[in-house]
Motif scaffolding. Structure first.
Motif, mmCIF file in Angstrom:
data_model
loop_
_atom_site.group_PDB
_atom_site.id
_atom_site.type_symbol
_atom_site.label_atom_id
_atom_site.label_comp_id
_atom_site.label_asym_id
_atom_site.label_seq_id
_atom_site.Cartn_x
_atom_site.Cartn_y
_atom_site.Cartn_z
ATOM 1 N N ARG A 185 6.809 5.595 -0.522
ATOM 2 C CA ARG A 185 5.488 6.000 -0.018
ATOM 3 C C ARG A 185 5.049 7.335 -0.629
ATOM 4 N N ALA A 186 5.992 8.246 -0.818
ATOM 5 C CA ALA A 186 5.653 9.518 -1.476
ATOM 6 C C ALA A 186 5.179 9.258 -2.906
ATOM 7 N N ASN A 187 5.851 8.343 -3.604
ATOM 8 C CA ASN A 187 5.418 7.981 -4.957
ATOM 9 C C ASN A 187 4.008 7.398 -4.935
ATOM 10 N N ALA A 188 3.735 6.518 -3.965
ATOM 11 C CA ALA A 188 2.417 5.887 -3.892
ATOM 12 C C ALA A 188 1.315 6.928 -3.750
ATOM 13 N N TRP A 189 1.556 7.956 -2.948
ATOM 14 C CA TRP A 189 0.544 9.002 -2.802
ATOM 15 C C TRP A 189 0.447 9.847 -4.072
ATOM 16 N N ALA A 190 1.557 10.035 -4.778
ATOM 17 C CA ALA A 190 1.507 10.740 -6.064
ATOM 18 C C ALA A 190 0.682 9.937 -7.068
ATOM 19 N N TYR A 191 0.808 8.607 -7.052
ATOM 20 C CA TYR A 191 0.040 7.767 -7.970
ATOM 21 C C TYR A 191 -1.461 7.917 -7.729
ATOM 22 N N ALA A 192 -1.842 8.150 -6.486
ATOM 23 C CA ALA A 192 -3.258 8.287 -6.155
ATOM 24 C C ALA A 192 -3.877 9.524 -6.812
ATOM 25 N N THR A 193 -3.052 10.447 -7.324
ATOM 26 C CA THR A 193 -3.587 11.634 -8.009
ATOM 27 C C THR A 193 -3.857 11.372 -9.487
ATOM 28 N N ILE A 194 -3.526 10.184 -9.981
ATOM 29 C CA ILE A 194 -3.806 9.828 -11.372
ATOM 30 C C ILE A 194 -5.265 9.386 -11.437
ATOM 31 N N PRO A 195 -6.108 10.089 -12.216
ATOM 32 C CA PRO A 195 -7.550 9.801 -12.192
ATOM 33 C C PRO A 195 -7.930 8.348 -12.463
ATOM 34 N N SER A 196 -7.207 7.644 -13.329
ATOM 35 C CA SER A 196 -7.576 6.269 -13.679
ATOM 36 C C SER A 196 -7.159 5.246 -12.622
ATOM 37 N N VAL A 197 -6.229 5.608 -11.730
ATOM 38 C CA VAL A 197 -5.712 4.641 -10.753
ATOM 39 C C VAL A 197 -6.782 4.334 -9.711
ATOM 40 N N GLN A 198 -7.150 3.060 -9.645
ATOM 41 C CA GLN A 198 -8.136 2.607 -8.665
ATOM 42 C C GLN A 198 -7.468 2.080 -7.399
ATOM 43 N N GLU A 199 -6.260 1.483 -7.575
ATOM 44 C CA GLU A 199 -5.554 0.917 -6.432
ATOM 45 C C GLU A 199 -4.052 1.088 -6.601
ATOM 46 N N VAL A 200 -3.381 1.229 -5.451
ATOM 47 C CA VAL A 200 -1.922 1.187 -5.389
ATOM 48 C C VAL A 200 -1.591 0.092 -4.390
ATOM 49 N N LEU A 201 -0.822 -0.901 -4.848
ATOM 50 C CA LEU A 201 -0.416 -2.012 -4.000
ATOM 51 C C LEU A 201 1.019 -1.772 -3.565
ATOM 52 N N ILE A 202 1.245 -1.744 -2.252
ATOM 53 C CA ILE A 202 2.589 -1.576 -1.691
ATOM 54 C C ILE A 202 2.960 -2.886 -1.010
ATOM 55 N N LEU A 203 4.039 -3.502 -1.491
ATOM 56 C CA LEU A 203 4.510 -4.777 -0.946
ATOM 57 C C LEU A 203 5.819 -4.565 -0.201
ATOM 58 N N SER A 204 5.964 -5.200 0.942
ATOM 59 C CA SER A 204 7.211 -5.144 1.699
ATOM 60 C C SER A 204 8.223 -6.087 1.059
ATOM 61 N N SER A 205 9.503 -5.710 1.105
ATOM 62 C CA SER A 205 10.549 -6.628 0.633
ATOM 63 C C SER A 205 11.254 -7.313 1.805
ATOM 64 N N THR A 206 10.792 -7.040 3.038
ATOM 65 C CA THR A 206 11.425 -7.641 4.215
ATOM 66 C C THR A 206 10.459 -8.500 5.032
ATOM 67 N N ALA A 207 9.181 -8.519 4.648
ATOM 68 C CA ALA A 207 8.167 -9.317 5.337
ATOM 69 C C ALA A 207 7.047 -9.605 4.342
ATOM 70 N N VAL A 208 6.271 -10.648 4.603
ATOM 71 C CA VAL A 208 5.134 -10.966 3.734
ATOM 72 C C VAL A 208 3.978 -10.080 4.185
ATOM 73 N N ARG A 209 3.916 -8.899 3.579
ATOM 74 C CA ARG A 209 2.967 -7.869 4.006
ATOM 75 C C ARG A 209 2.618 -6.975 2.834
ATOM 76 N N ALA A 210 1.332 -6.612 2.738
ATOM 77 C CA ALA A 210 0.861 -5.740 1.663
ATOM 78 C C ALA A 210 -0.072 -4.675 2.216
#
Length: 188
Positions: free
Chosen positions: A123-148
């Motif tokens: 989750r910390a990485n995902a928020w760091a990715y949001a600081t990249i100007p070109s990034v429009q979306e960050v998709l986080i997928l669970s590995s223990t449930a069908v959830r995004a």
């Protein structure tokens, strides 16, 4: 679980020339605030999700966005503290000109797969990715449930999809049933 090594802080350029300790050369490494961090091998569901998502998004891009490509475990440079950070998401999509380097230039979509042992770090990485100007979306997928969760630039609250719900990735014009990403796991 990850393990940081004690040593002087590295820049991204130094990290590219850095060699891991003997016996750890085949591991996945990222640079977090100047520290090389070794990642544990992912679980089977994690790997199955990663390959399935890569295949489905790759096929979509080839048909609908041929100038875009999906890269497995690309290095990306966050906008904050960019001199001493190079993170490694599970997947990345770039639609810019092809450049063969150790960092994916101008990613528009980054994908992380959560594992129970590293959820806080992911989750910390995902928020760091949001600081990249070109990034429009960050998709986080669970590995223990069908959830995004989809983090979009400009949105304060992530969009959530579960089970057979439709997943929309506006950055690449993708729309499909979320559970297709989990077809090769034991979660469906």
């Amino acid at each position: 679980m990850s393990q940081a090594l004690s040593r002087p802080l590295l820049t991204v350029d130094e990290f590219h020339d850095w060699e891991p300790p003997p016996g750890l050369e085949d591991r996945r490494w990222e640079l977090v605030d100047g520290e090389p961090v070794c990642m544990a091998p992912p679980g089977v569901n994690h790997g199955a999700i990663q390959s399935q998502v890569g295949m489905l998004l790759g096929l979509h891009l080839r048909t609908h966005r041929p100038s875009c490509r999906i890269i497995v475990t690309p290095g990306v440079i966050p906008g904050l503290r960019s001199r001493v950070n190079q993170r490694v998401p599970d997947l990345g999509v770039s639609c810019g000109p092809f450049v063969d380097s150790r960092s994916l230039p101008d990613p528009v979509l980054l994908v992380e797969i959560l594992s129970p042992s590293n959820e806080a770090k992911t989750r910390a990485n995902a928020w760091a990715y949001a600081t990249i100007p070109s990034v429009q979306e960050v998709l986080i997928l669970s590995s223990t449930a069908v959830r995004a969760e989809i983090l979009r630039q400009g949105d304060e609250t992530p969009a959530i999809a579960r089970g057979k719900e439709t997943l929309r990735l506006e950055s690449i014009g993708y729309e499909g049933c979320l559970d297709e990403f989990y077809a090769t796991t034991d979660l469906t």
